[in-house]
Design a protein around this motif. Structure first.
Motif, PDB file in Angstrom:
ATOM      1  N   GLY A 115       0.749  -1.276   0.182  1.00 58.20           N
ATOM      2  CA  GLY A 115       0.076   0.061   0.040  1.00 58.20           C
ATOM      3  C   GLY A 115       0.834   1.279  -0.060  1.00 58.20           C
ATOM      4  N   THR A 116       1.440   1.430   1.231  1.00 60.64           N
ATOM      5  CA  THR A 116       2.400   2.814   1.300  1.00 60.64           C
ATOM      6  C   THR A 116       3.791   2.446   1.491  1.00 60.64           C
ATOM      7  OG1 THR A 116       1.915   2.854   3.661  1.00 60.64           O
ATOM      8  CG2 THR A 116       0.201   3.934   2.019  1.00 60.64           C
ATOM      9  N   LEU A 117       4.563   3.545   1.502  1.00 59.04           N
ATOM     10  CA  LEU A 117       5.965   3.018   1.704  1.00 59.04           C
ATOM     11  C   LEU A 117       6.133   3.019   3.107  1.00 59.04           C
ATOM     12  CD1 LEU A 117       8.903   3.039   0.515  1.00 59.04           C
ATOM     13  CD2 LEU A 117       9.015   5.593   1.160  1.00 59.04           C
ATOM     14  N   PRO A 118       5.671   3.580   4.207  1.00 57.75           N
ATOM     15  CA  PRO A 118       5.709   3.381   5.687  1.00 57.75           C
ATOM     16  C   PRO A 118       5.334   1.845   5.862  1.00 57.75           C
ATOM     17  CG  PRO A 118       4.508   5.582   5.228  1.00 57.75           C
ATOM     18  CD  PRO A 118       4.796   5.096   3.875  1.00 57.75           C
ATOM     19  N   HIS A 119       4.348   1.364   5.383  1.00 59.98           N
ATOM     20  CA  HIS A 119       3.882  -0.105   5.709  1.00 59.98           C
ATOM     21  C   HIS A 119       4.809  -0.947   4.978  1.00 59.98           C
ATOM     22  CE1 HIS A 119       0.836  -3.385   5.468  1.00 59.98           C
ATOM     23  NE2 HIS A 119       1.452  -3.314   6.783  1.00 59.98           N
ATOM     24  N   LEU A 120       5.547  -0.570   3.700  1.00 56.30           N
ATOM     25  CA  LEU A 120       6.528  -1.354   3.061  1.00 56.30           C
ATOM     26  C   LEU A 120       7.598  -1.654   4.020  1.00 56.30           C
ATOM     27  CD1 LEU A 120       7.219  -2.711   0.113  1.00 56.30           C
ATOM     28  CD2 LEU A 120       9.014  -0.917   0.225  1.00 56.30           C
ATOM     29  N   VAL A 121       8.301  -0.447   4.527  1.00 59.03           N
ATOM     30  CA  VAL A 121       9.318  -0.392   5.416  1.00 59.03           C
ATOM     31  C   VAL A 121       9.340  -1.116   6.801  1.00 59.03           C
ATOM     32  CG1 VAL A 121      11.014   1.385   6.789  1.00 59.03           C
ATOM     33  CG2 VAL A 121      10.237   1.883   4.437  1.00 59.03           C
ATOM     34  N   GLU A 122       7.932  -1.023   7.268  1.00 54.55           N
ATOM     35  CA  GLU A 122       7.531  -1.951   8.484  1.00 54.55           C
ATOM     36  C   GLU A 122       7.538  -3.378   8.109  1.00 54.55           C
ATOM     37  OE1 GLU A 122       3.773  -2.020  11.117  1.00 54.55           O
ATOM     38  OE2 GLU A 122       3.973  -0.152   9.949  1.00 54.55           O
ATOM     39  N   GLN A 146      11.224   7.041   6.408  1.00 52.34           N
ATOM     40  CA  GLN A 146      10.507   6.003   7.346  1.00 52.34           C
ATOM     41  C   GLN A 146      11.082   5.235   8.177  1.00 52.34           C
ATOM     42  OE1 GLN A 146       7.371   6.748   6.654  1.00 52.34           O
ATOM     43  NE2 GLN A 146       7.877   8.169   5.035  1.00 52.34           N
ATOM     44  N   GLY A 147      12.325   5.496   8.571  1.00 50.79           N
ATOM     45  CA  GLY A 147      13.090   4.947   9.764  1.00 50.79           C
ATOM     46  C   GLY A 147      13.653   3.336   9.412  1.00 50.79           C
ATOM     47  N   PHE A 148      13.741   3.142   7.837  1.00 54.06           N
ATOM     48  CA  PHE A 148      14.325   1.709   7.694  1.00 54.06           C
ATOM     49  C   PHE A 148      15.725   1.714   8.374  1.00 54.06           C
ATOM     50  CE2 PHE A 148      16.500  -0.620   4.376  1.00 54.06           C
ATOM     51  CZ  PHE A 148      15.966  -1.952   4.409  1.00 54.06           C
ATOM     52  N   ARG A 149      16.066   0.436   8.654  1.00 60.00           N
ATOM     53  CA  ARG A 149      17.334   0.209   9.254  1.00 60.00           C
ATOM     54  C   ARG A 149      17.715  -1.172   8.846  1.00 60.00           C
ATOM     55  NH1 ARG A 149      16.595   4.628  10.003  1.00 60.00           N
ATOM     56  NH2 ARG A 149      16.479   5.730  11.832  1.00 60.00           N
TER      57      ARG A 149
END
Lengths: 353, 353
Positions: A115-122, A146-149
């Protein structure tokens, strides 16, 4: 593997030797991702995905199943995603803001919509970027925002300098960076398309595509190596085709195209026909070669060789970029007209002024 | 002969359509030379030389035997002279100021020594210029300065604009000008090297070489056509080789040459070996490609396509021009070192500053 040039130090570097990025993350890594530097199993032996493999081998059962995010699945990206899927991973993409064509492509190949980039990153401990070169840095920045680590694989046709910059940004934020470069067309057949990878986590990145048909090749630990290889390879193939476009357009403009074709056809050679095909066929991809040519020009200048070949190639591909999405391969006359269009416009403007 | 591009008007010309130079000479022609516009016999049927042929056919017994002057018989020029000699002409050259090597070459091939340029001009109703592109205009000027009024064949790798300029200068002085362009190496085998000719007297120029092995091809009446064809043909062959040099030097500089060679060698291809040979072998001729690349760059810009490809190619050939006269083909490592030398020097200078 030929190793002559590796056995001795590089002759020249305008910029310092490609930075070996530290993987000591200043922030905690993605909860579902951890680097395992001793994982060096050969490709094509796993079929449950890179993260499942790590879990089963090293007993880290708390790890999520292999979830890999792809930004953005175009013609090339979808084939990269398919190899990662073949290798046992769940592949996610972001539908937000993408075209109906992209959605159809993603659905056809069984990609899951985050759906969205934040969800993908999560969701995804591994994200692969396959996008136009000019967008590579922005895409990386948006993922970090988005806080990707987790592990970020940049598989774009970018200069090694840009790869180093993106890598540094990733490491500074606590993510892991792998430099990638794809050589070949969309990867639907084995032994036809290579994803070269460099950086400390390159082998783990390669493991994500172990089942192919995309081939992987781990070059070494230096960020920038994979991009440098991609630049040099593309410089010749796409540079010579752009040069051919320029030659045929010049011959047309000067009124000697038929004579040139005849000279090429001496002694029964089919070079004239081959050349015409090359010029006509490159039109479909020209729009996405423009950014790559600019990256190559920058790479060459930095490596101490002239960048003008690819500055000219960028101009050539810009002039025929309008054939993107054409329903059929244009006639040679139409391609040459487009290649000379710029001049024609200039002349019209000059006459009007 | 393919004629598609000839059947329709040129798309674009930055400079007016190549000037059809008037052959109405304002000054009396060379006593031993007269244009015969109806002479269009096929090549290879005469064996007594272009002027003997005119005499025997048209009964002009007052005409001198075929005497052709060559400026200056280098590796290519000597082979052009040999074809003219095969065709029944006496070939003269100017030894004044030339090297012992040139003298030996001229003697080996039976050229006659006119001693000085004024004597050559006095003796020869036809003069052929085969020299470095940068010298073409000066050579033409020096011939005219001696009062030449015969047929001047410029067979040099020059832009069509320059050919038009030289041609105009010749016509203004009362001489006849033929535009020529040689495609191929020194002409020692039939069907391997072509002298393309354009201008109203092109067929008569071709007749001077009727017995070969140099092949001749009459393009048409426009001065500049032969040069344009030569520029476009050389643009691709020499441009792609220069690009290859740049690619391999960049790969060396970036530390990925071995990886690039391995990628080229995928699927059993011998491209890596072929490419290394191309780069090593071009060194012997690089010094004389520099001027040609500059002429091509100017030609392309004038034709409305980017000239940067060949500006870069000129820079590449300049960097390896020092291999001129090398006793053996240099090692690839040495060629790449020379290609990167410029940068190295710059770096040294920067460090010293």
């Amino acid at each position: 593997m030929v190793s002559a040039s590796k056995a001795r130090p590089c002759l020249v570097r305008r910029w310092p030797r490609l930075v070996l990025l530290s993987l000591c993350a200043p922030a905690p890594p993605h909860p579902a991702f951890k680097i395992n530097p001793i994982c060096h199993s050969s490709p094509r032996v796993h079929n449950r995905g890179c993260f499942d493999m790590h879990r089963s081998r090293h007993g880290r059962s708390g790890m999520a199943a292999g979830k890999l995010g792809i930004l953005h699945p175009g013609d090339m990206g979808i084939s990269v995603a398919a190899s990662a899927k073949n290798s046992g991973n769940d592949i996610y993409w972001v539908s937000e803001g993408r075209s109906a064509e992209s959605r159809a492509r993603a659905e056809e190949h069984g990609l899951l919509d985050a759906g969205t980039l934040p969800h993908l990153v999560e969701l995804c401990p591994v994200i692969v970027s396959v996008c136009p070169p000019g967008a590579a840095e922005d895409v990386a920045r948006s993922v970090l925002a988005q806080g990707f680590r987790g592990m970020y694989i940049d598989a774009n046709a970018i200069s090694p300098q840009r790869a180093v910059r993106i890598g540094q940004m990733m490491v500074d934020a606590g993510a892991t960076f792998v430099d990638g470069g794809i050589i070949g067309g969309p990867a639907w057949q084995p032994n036809s398309t290579w994803l070269h990878l460099s950086g400390e986590a390159a082998q783990q990145a390669a493991d994500c595509f172990a089942a192919g048909p995309l081939e992987t090749n781990v070059l070494g630990g230096d960020i920038g190596q994979a991009s440098a290889l991609k630049m040099c390879f593309g410089a010749y193939t796409k540079g010579t085709t752009a040069l051919l476009c320029a030659v045929m357009a010049a011959a047309e403009s000067l009124g000697v195209r038929a004579d040139l074709e005849q000279q090429w056809s001496q002694n029964g050679s089919d070079q004239a026909a081959q050349n015409a095909r090359k010029v006509r066929n490159v039109t479909a991809k020209a729009w996405r070669f423009v950014g790559e040519m600019n990256e190559i020009a920058a790479t060459f200048e930095d490596a101490g060789v002239p960048g003008e070949f690819h500055a000219a190639a960028a101009e050539i591909y810009t002039r025929i970029a309008g054939f993107k999405g054409a329903s059929e391969t244009p006639a040679l006359d139409d391609v040459l007209a487009a290649l000379l269009q710029d001049t024609q416009n200039t002349l019209v403007e000059e006459n009007e002024a």
